[in-house]
Write an enzyme that holds these catalytic residues in place. Structure first.
Site, PDB file in Angstrom:
ATOM      1  CG  HIS A 368      -2.170  -0.957   0.683  1.00 49.90           C
ATOM      2  ND1 HIS A 368      -2.292  -2.236   1.137  1.00 49.90           N
ATOM      3  CD2 HIS A 368      -3.130  -0.787  -0.254  1.00 49.90           C
ATOM      4  CE1 HIS A 368      -3.302  -2.811   0.530  1.00 49.90           C
ATOM      5  NE2 HIS A 368      -3.830  -1.955  -0.319  1.00 49.90           N
ATOM      6  CB  CYS A 681      -9.423  -1.203 -10.783  1.00 45.13           C
ATOM      7  SG  CYS A 681     -10.051  -2.266  -9.486  1.00 45.13           S
TER       8      CYS A 681
HETATM    9  C1  PEP Z   1      -6.627  -5.114  -6.104  1.00 42.70           C
HETATM   10  O1  PEP Z   1      -6.569  -5.962  -5.216  1.00 42.70           O
HETATM   11  O2  PEP Z   1      -6.224  -5.309  -7.266  1.00 42.70           O
HETATM   12  C2  PEP Z   1      -7.154  -3.783  -5.826  1.00 42.70           C
HETATM   13  C3  PEP Z   1      -7.327  -2.919  -6.786  1.00 42.70           C
HETATM   14  O3  PEP Z   1      -7.407  -3.476  -4.530  1.00 42.70           O
HETATM   15  P1  PEP Z   1      -6.282  -3.089  -3.461  1.00 42.70           P
HETATM   16  O4  PEP Z   1      -4.987  -2.959  -4.189  1.00 42.70           O
HETATM   17  O5  PEP Z   1      -6.715  -1.832  -2.815  1.00 42.70           O
HETATM   18  O6  PEP Z   1      -6.319  -4.263  -2.541  1.00 42.70           O
END
Ligand code: PEP
Ligand code: MG
Length: 757
Positions: A368, A681
């Site tokens: 993150h 995404c």
């Molecule tokens: C994913 O898991 O690809 C996503 C877009 O969500 P995050 O990266 O916030 O877990």
């Protein structure tokens, strides 16, 4: 019997006097050599300093031929001095000439000396030089003498760090401490940043090295250790950590265990008894540990030594009354933040306008902190070994987030080349900006919708700047992660309204709270879990704790009053979870209607496809939802059983591997049959080569970080997606001897067809 400790004690007193009187660097070094020789009862004392060209230059001597000073030099690994430098370990030899590494330098006149004691001059684990004493007689130097020499080496290391010794080299050579370094890591966020280093965990600078009163210092150490232990105990029992599970808690548990490690404390006490202040003693033991760490190849042991390193910093802060953490640091306007690792919220604490780059020893593309760095457009490189030890605060640093390279203290030609690269990239950005209002259509006429991943207010202007046609993923939890308390319903509503206002008539797809795993809310207690990524997180938490999800749904519905609301749920693993969530939304709509509050004109509810179990319920899923979006970061992690945040396994499988692409193809095909829009995404969408594959598989909507929109659109314009599709689908057919990755196929296609990547 001779008292071996009297001399070393006097030596430390003398050193204190030498350092207290202002004088030139050469004079001070000569005095130090003289005092060592006198008090260790040695005929020779010599100081060698490591230069940037890898040679150890004789900087001062008492006893050897004085004309050899600044003339004689040895390579690292050459002779005993070179061996000490290479291994960062003391060498204590009654008969030096019998040692296989002994190398004789006629100009120094050292042939008559038999016994030899040398210690490395270390600073934060790096060898900067070597300090040596020699005697004609065969003798073994005492423990106290070794310690006294190591303490003196610390004093010289501080002189080096203060820049005192650079000027006195005869040949005007650069010292190793200031040597330019070129390091390779992994590119985590595209961009090039030139600036000056600031340490996320600032190193405490110890200036008072030699103790006036040993008993006082032992007392200071005891109370600092006590309060450090208490604060760790407290942290584990209360605070955030009490609510943490998994790796973070394990790290803290390990800290606590080490904090009670008798061996470690005993070593520090020993250094104090040998004349150091408590903080200098902690630093000495830390430096020894770091030197061991740099030699260590076993990742587990390195990790443990890292823990000691962090703990030593904590102890130093206790001793010097400094708070823990980055607060209160003066940030230069061109800061490059250097850290072992950091959380997403910690990065958000910095003033974005002053940050040019981020360099991490750890980090992975889908962690993150990387996602937030990308949202903020900060050039980021991760997995840069030992960067925290190698950098000094204020050093010039270049971060190349395109290639994963980091240049520390770059020479002017590298700096010029990068300044040119920055200009070139600025020109390219200008070209991307010109593409901003051009339609996103492939060479063979297929329209592609490019959307943004967002989550914070800072992201909103990017919509206009990048030319994205909407927000494909709004990570609502980011706002919760930077808040100090749980945002109230009204606050949430205002925030979502602002987002929708900024988007105007462009669609925004909100995602309900995705907390848990590595997304931690500092004010929310959660239970301890073995595997938080697969634990009580995201939709699971939302359904089990309606007190959390309900206010968010109400805030979203109210904010979208009179307009469209698009909302998707993360980490759904069974269609029934979506149905439950949908029922909650309907209850909230009824509630709002009953109270005659505005509700959205249209509501589209969807899911993120992130858990492989959904791949086997696609028909039922598409019958239930209005749309879906593949969260490829999580889907890939669970599909391949590769923890997305674990740097040791993160690059184990290519995201362009055939098995994963077959899964993505299946999703698109089923969605088309059911006539349900499906996008993607995850971070895959923002990389032009990967995005090429997605378009070839049939994705028509992809969502990415703001800085990726230009490069991806430029790729789209050059792509004959029909031709690539034929080639890619043929490669995905079953029955090949080795499924492997399609990366090479895509690269070849791009270069043969002039697709800009
Ligand atoms: C994913 O898991 O690809 C996503 C877009 O969500 P995050 O990266 O916030 O877990
Ligand atoms: Mg996810």
């Amino acid at each position: 019997m001779r008292d071996n400790s009297a001399g070393p004690r006097v030596l430390l007193r003398r050193l204190r006097e030498v350092m207290a009187v202002p004088s030139g660097a050469q004079e001070r070094l000569d005095q130090i050599a003289r005092h060592i020789a006198a008090n260790v009862v040695a005929e020779v004392c010599s100081v060698y300093i490591l230069r940037a060209d890898g040679l150890l230059e004789l900087y001062a001597t008492e006893g050897l031929n004085p004309s050899a000073v600044h003339q004689t030099s040895l390579a690292v690994n050459e002779g005993l001095v070179g061996l000490i430098a290479a291994e960062a370990r003391p060498l204590n030899l009654p008969n030096a000439q019998a040692h296989p590494s002994f190398a004789y330098r006629p100009e120094t006149g050292e042939e008559v000396y038999h016994s030899f004691l040398g210690v490395p001059i270390l600073r934060v684990g790096r060898t900067l030089g070597v300090l040596v004493v020699q005697n004609k007689a065969h003798r073994t130097y005492s423990e106290d003498e070794v310690e006294a020499l190591q303490t003196t080496a610390m004093v010289i290391a501080e002189m080096l760090a203060a820049g005192e010794l650079e000027a006195i080299s005869n040949v005007g050579a650069r010292l190793d401490l200031t040597r330019p370094l070129h390091l390779e890591g992994v590119a985590l966020c595209d961009g090039v940043g030139l600036g000056h280093a600031i340490l996320h965990e600032p190193r405490v600078v110890v200036t008072n090295l030699i103790a006036e009163n040993t008993q006082d210092e032992l007392g200071r150490l005891a109370s600092a250790v006590e309060s450090m232990r208490l604060s760790l105990d407290h942290m584990l029992a209360h605070g955030d950590a009490a609510a943490q599970a998994g790796e973070y808690r394990e790290v803290l548990e390990a800290y606590r265990m080490f904090a009670y490690d008798r061996g470690w404390i005993r070593k520090i006490e020993e250094a104090i008894r040998n004349g150091l202040t408590a903080e200098a003693a902690v630093e000495k033991v830390q430096s020894d540990n770091r030197a061991r760490m740099l030699r260590q190849t076993d990742p587990y042991l390195r990790e443990r030594l890292h823990d000691f390193d962090d703990l030593a910093n904590r102890l130093l802060r206790e001793l010097m009354g400094r708070p823990h953490g980055p607060n209160g640091q003066e940030l230069p306007t061109d800061a490059v933040i250097v850290a072992r690792n950091m959380g997403a919220a910690e990065l958000l604490d910095y003033d974005r306008d002053s940050i040019r780059g981020l360099v991490l020893e750890e980090g992975s593309p889908t962690s993150h902190v990387s996602i937030v760095a990308r949202a903020l457009g900060i050039a980021t490189v991760g997995l840069v070994s030992d960067i925290v030890s190698l950098v000094e605060a204020g050093d010039a640093v270049i971060v190349d987030g395109e290639t994963g390279q980091v240049h520390l203290r770059p020479p002017s030609d590298v700096e010029n080349a990068y300044a040119e690269k920055v200009r070139f990239r600025a020109r390219r950005q200008a070209q991307y900006r010109r593409l901003r209002n051009k339609p996103s259509v492939t060479k063979d006429g297929k329209p592609v919708t490019l959307q943004l991943n967002a989550g914070l207010l800072v992201d909103l202007p990017h919509m206009d700047e990048s030319g994205a046609t909407g927000i494909g993923l709004f990570r609502t939890e980011l706002q919760f992660m930077i808040a100090s308390t749980f945002p109230r319903m009204k606050e949430q509503m205002r925030f979502y309204s602002t987002v929708l206002d900024a988007a105007g008539d462009r669609p925004v797809t909100f995602r309900s709270l995705d907390i848990g795993g590595d997304k931690v809310l500092p004010y929310l207690r959660s239970i301890q879990e073995e595997n938080p990524a697969m634990g009580w997180r995201a939709i699971r938490l939302g359904l089990d704790r309606p007190g959390l999800l309900r206010p968010q749904l109400r805030a979203l519905l109210s904010a979208a009053g009179g307009r469209e609301l698009r909302l998707m749920f993360p980490m759904v693993s069974d269609v029934s979870e979506f149905r439950e969530a949908k029922a909650m939304v309907e209850r909230e709509i009824n509630h709002l209607r009953r109270h005659e509050r505005p509700v959205p004109d249209t509501i589209k509810l969807g899911v993120m496809i992130e858990v492989p179990s959904l791949l086997f319920q696609l028909e039922e899923l598409f019958a239930a939802v209005d749309f879906a979006s593949v969260g490829s970061n999580d889907l890939f992690q669970f599909f391949t059983a590769v923890d997305r945040g674990n740097t040791r396994v993160a690059d184990r499988f290519d995201t362009l591997n055939v098995a994963f692409l077959r899964a993505l193809k299946m999703i698109v095909e089923r969605a088309k049959v059911s006539n349900v829009p499906v996008g993607l995404c995850g971070e895959l969408a923002g990389r032009p080569l990967e995005a090429m594959a997605l378009l070839a598989l049939g994705f028509e909507t992809i969502s990415m970080s703001p800085s990726a929109v230009g490069p991806v659109k430029s790729m789209v314009h050059g792509l004959d997606v029909g031709r690539l599709r034929e080639q890619l689908l043929a490669r995905l057919e079953p029955g090949q001897p080795d499924a492997g990755s399609v990366r090479a196929l895509l690269r070849a296609f791009a270069s043969e067809n002039n697709v800009l990547l």
